[in-house]
Design an enzyme around this catalytic site. Structure first.
Site, short mmCIF file in Angstrom:
data_model
loop_
_atom_site.label_atom_id
_atom_site.label_comp_id
_atom_site.label_asym_id
_atom_site.label_seq_id
_atom_site.Cartn_x
_atom_site.Cartn_y
_atom_site.Cartn_z
N SER A 68 -48.30 -100.80 -31.68
CA SER A 68 -49.11 -99.94 -30.83
C SER A 68 -49.59 -98.69 -31.58
O SER A 68 -50.79 -98.42 -31.66
CB SER A 68 -48.30 -99.53 -29.59
OG SER A 68 -49.04 -98.62 -28.79
N GLU A 78 -47.59 -98.71 -1.93
CA GLU A 78 -47.05 -97.39 -1.60
C GLU A 78 -46.24 -96.77 -2.74
O GLU A 78 -46.33 -95.57 -2.97
CB GLU A 78 -46.18 -97.47 -0.34
CG GLU A 78 -46.97 -97.75 0.93
CD GLU A 78 -47.98 -96.66 1.24
OE1 GLU A 78 -47.76 -95.49 0.85
OE2 GLU A 78 -49.02 -96.98 1.85
N HIS A 106 -42.04 -90.26 -34.84
CA HIS A 106 -40.85 -90.01 -34.02
C HIS A 106 -39.76 -89.58 -35.00
O HIS A 106 -39.61 -90.18 -36.07
CB HIS A 106 -40.45 -91.27 -33.26
CG HIS A 106 -39.28 -91.10 -32.34
ND1 HIS A 106 -38.99 -89.89 -31.70
CD2 HIS A 106 -38.32 -91.96 -31.93
CE1 HIS A 106 -37.92 -90.06 -30.94
NE2 HIS A 106 -37.49 -91.29 -31.08
N GLN A 114 -36.42 -99.20 -39.36
CA GLN A 114 -36.97 -98.27 -40.34
C GLN A 114 -36.04 -98.02 -41.52
O GLN A 114 -36.48 -98.02 -42.68
CB GLN A 114 -37.32 -96.94 -39.67
CG GLN A 114 -38.62 -96.96 -38.90
CD GLN A 114 -39.03 -95.59 -38.41
OE1 GLN A 114 -38.52 -94.56 -38.86
NE2 GLN A 114 -39.96 -95.55 -37.47
#
Length: 342
Positions: A30, A230, A111, A89
Site C-alpha cells: 500500500s 445505522e 513507521h 523489516q
C-alpha cells in the site's frame, strides 16, 4: 497547550532537493505503491527494490518502474525507503540491506517501529529519517491525483549527513504532503501514538464498536440491513464532518436529538472501564510488550492472527455489507483500492 506547532508547506521546503537523490523504495504494498507513484509523478529518480519475479515486481513493472533486487537497489540509491511489513523489516535489513549500505546514505521509514524498539540499529554514518503519511498508501496516491495531499509526519533519529531534515521535508513534499501539512515529531512519539491510535480508536476501537452495535441491534430483532446502515455506513459520513471541523462540525450537522444522545449516552458506552483498557494498551506499547507479542506471532506461524482474520471475515456485517454495496451505485465505482492493480 503550547503554541509552538510548526506546519511545513511546500512554500517552506526546498522541493528540488529530493530530485538530486536516487531513491530506492523497498516494497510495493500500500505505502510502497502510493509513495513511489507520487515520487515518479513528481519527477524523482526512483527504483523499486523487490523480490524479482514476484507479484509486486510484476505490478511495479506494469506501472513503468525500474525494479531491482533489494541489494542492487541499496547499492544504487542515496535514499533507501523501507516500506515492507514491520515484522520482516529486521530480517531483510540484516540480510539484504545492511551489508550494502555506504557512508552518507539515508535510511528511511514510514513507521518508527523497528528503529524505536531497536530491532534495526543503523551504522552511525547513516542518516535515519522518517516520513510517515497519516493515511493508507492508497489514499496517499488518490489524494495526490486530485491535487491534494495527505498530512505527514517527519522525524530525524540520526543526522549523519547534516541535512536529514531538509531531505525528509523534500521527500514528504514529493509525495504530496506539502500540499496538506507536515509536522515534525520523534520516532518514539510517532511509534507509540500510532500503535495506540490503531488499537484503541481508529481501527480496533471503531471496528469493535461497529460490530458490537450491529450485533446488539440484530440480536434485538432488527433487520441486519438497517443495522448496517445505522452503525457502519453512516460512520463514514460523520467522520468526514469530524475530519473537516472536529466534533463541533459533526454536532452542528446532526439533529438536536442525536446531539443530546451523543453527549449523554456516549460516555456510558466509552466510560471508565474503556479508559482503563486504553491505559493498559498504552502501557503494553510503551514497554515493548505489544511489539514482542506481535513479532512472536508473526514468526511462529500466525495461527492466532489467521484465525482472527477468518473469524472477522465471516462476520454477518461483512456479508450484509457486501450485498448492500453491490446493490447501490456508490458500492463499486471509482474504488480507491483495486487489489489486482495496487
Amino acid at each position: 497547550m503550547t503554541n509552538n506547532l510548526k506546519i511545513y508547506l511546500d512554500k517552506d521546503i526546498n522541493t528540488d532537493l529530493i530530485k538530486t537523490k536516487k531513491i530506492a523504495v523497498i516494497g510495493f504494498g500500500s505505502q510502497g505503491y502510493g509513495q513511489s507513484m507520487n515520487l515518479k509523478d513528481s519527477g524523482c529518480d526512483v527504483v523499486l527494490g523487490l523480490r524479482l519475479g514476484g507479484k509486486s515486481d510484476v505490478k511495479a513493472k506494469d506501472y513503468g518502474f525500474k525494479t531491482m533486487s533489494i541489494p542492487d537497489a541499496v547499492k544504487y540509491a542515496d535514499i533507501v525507503q523501507i516500506l515492507i511489513p514491520d515484522e520482516i523489516q529486521s530480517k531483510v535489513y540484516e540480510e539484504e540491506i545492511k551489508p550494502y549500505l555506504r557512508k552518507g546514505q539515508y535510511l528511511m521509514f514510514s513507521h518508527g517501529f523497528n528503529i524505536h524498539y531497536k530491532k534495526i540499529v543503523a551504522p552511525e554514518d547513516i542518516s535515519v529519517i522518517m516520513v510517515a503519511p497519516k493515511g493508507p498508501g492508497h489514499t496517499v496516491r488518490s489524494e495526490y491525483q486530485i491535487g491534494r495531499g495527505v498530512p505527514s509526519l517527519i522525524a530525524i533519529y540520526q543526522d549523519a549527513s547534516g541535512d536529514a531534515k531538509d531531505v525528509a521535508l523534500s521527500y514528504a513534499s514529493a509525495i504530496g504532503a506539502g500540499r496538506a501539512g507536515i509536522i515534525e515529531t520523534t520516532f518514539k512519539e510517532e511509534t507509540e501514538t500510532d500503535l495506540f491510535g490503531e488499537q484503541a480508536v481508529i481501527c480496533g476501537g471503531v471496528a469493535a464498536l461497529i460490530k458490537t452495535g450491529f450485533e446488539v441491534l440484530v440480536e434485538a430483532g432488527y433487520s441486519p440491513y438497517m443495522a448496517y446502515f445505522e452503525v457502519l455506513h453512516e460512520m463514514k459520513l460523520l467522520v468526514d464532518l469530524i475530519n473537516q471541523g472536529g466534533l463541533a462540525d459533526m454536532r452542528y450537522s446532526i439533529s438536536n436529538t442525536a446531539e443530546y444522545g451523543d453527549m449523554t449516552r456516549g460516555p456510558k458506552v466509552i466510560g471508565q472501564q474503556s479508559r482503563q483498557a486504553m491505559k493498559d494498551l498504552l502501557k503494553d506499547i510503551q514497554s515493548g510488550s505489544f511489539a514482542n507479542e506481535f513479532l512472536t506471532e508473526m514468526q511462529t506461524g500466525c495461527k492466532n492472527f489467521n484465525n482472527l482474520r477468518k473469524e472477522n471475515a465471516a462476520h454477518l456485517i461483512e456479508k450484509v455489507g457486501e450485498e448492500i454495496r453491490s446493490s447501490f451505485v456508490w458500492g463499486g465505482n471509482e474504488k480507491i483500492i483495486d487489489r489486482n492493480k495496487n
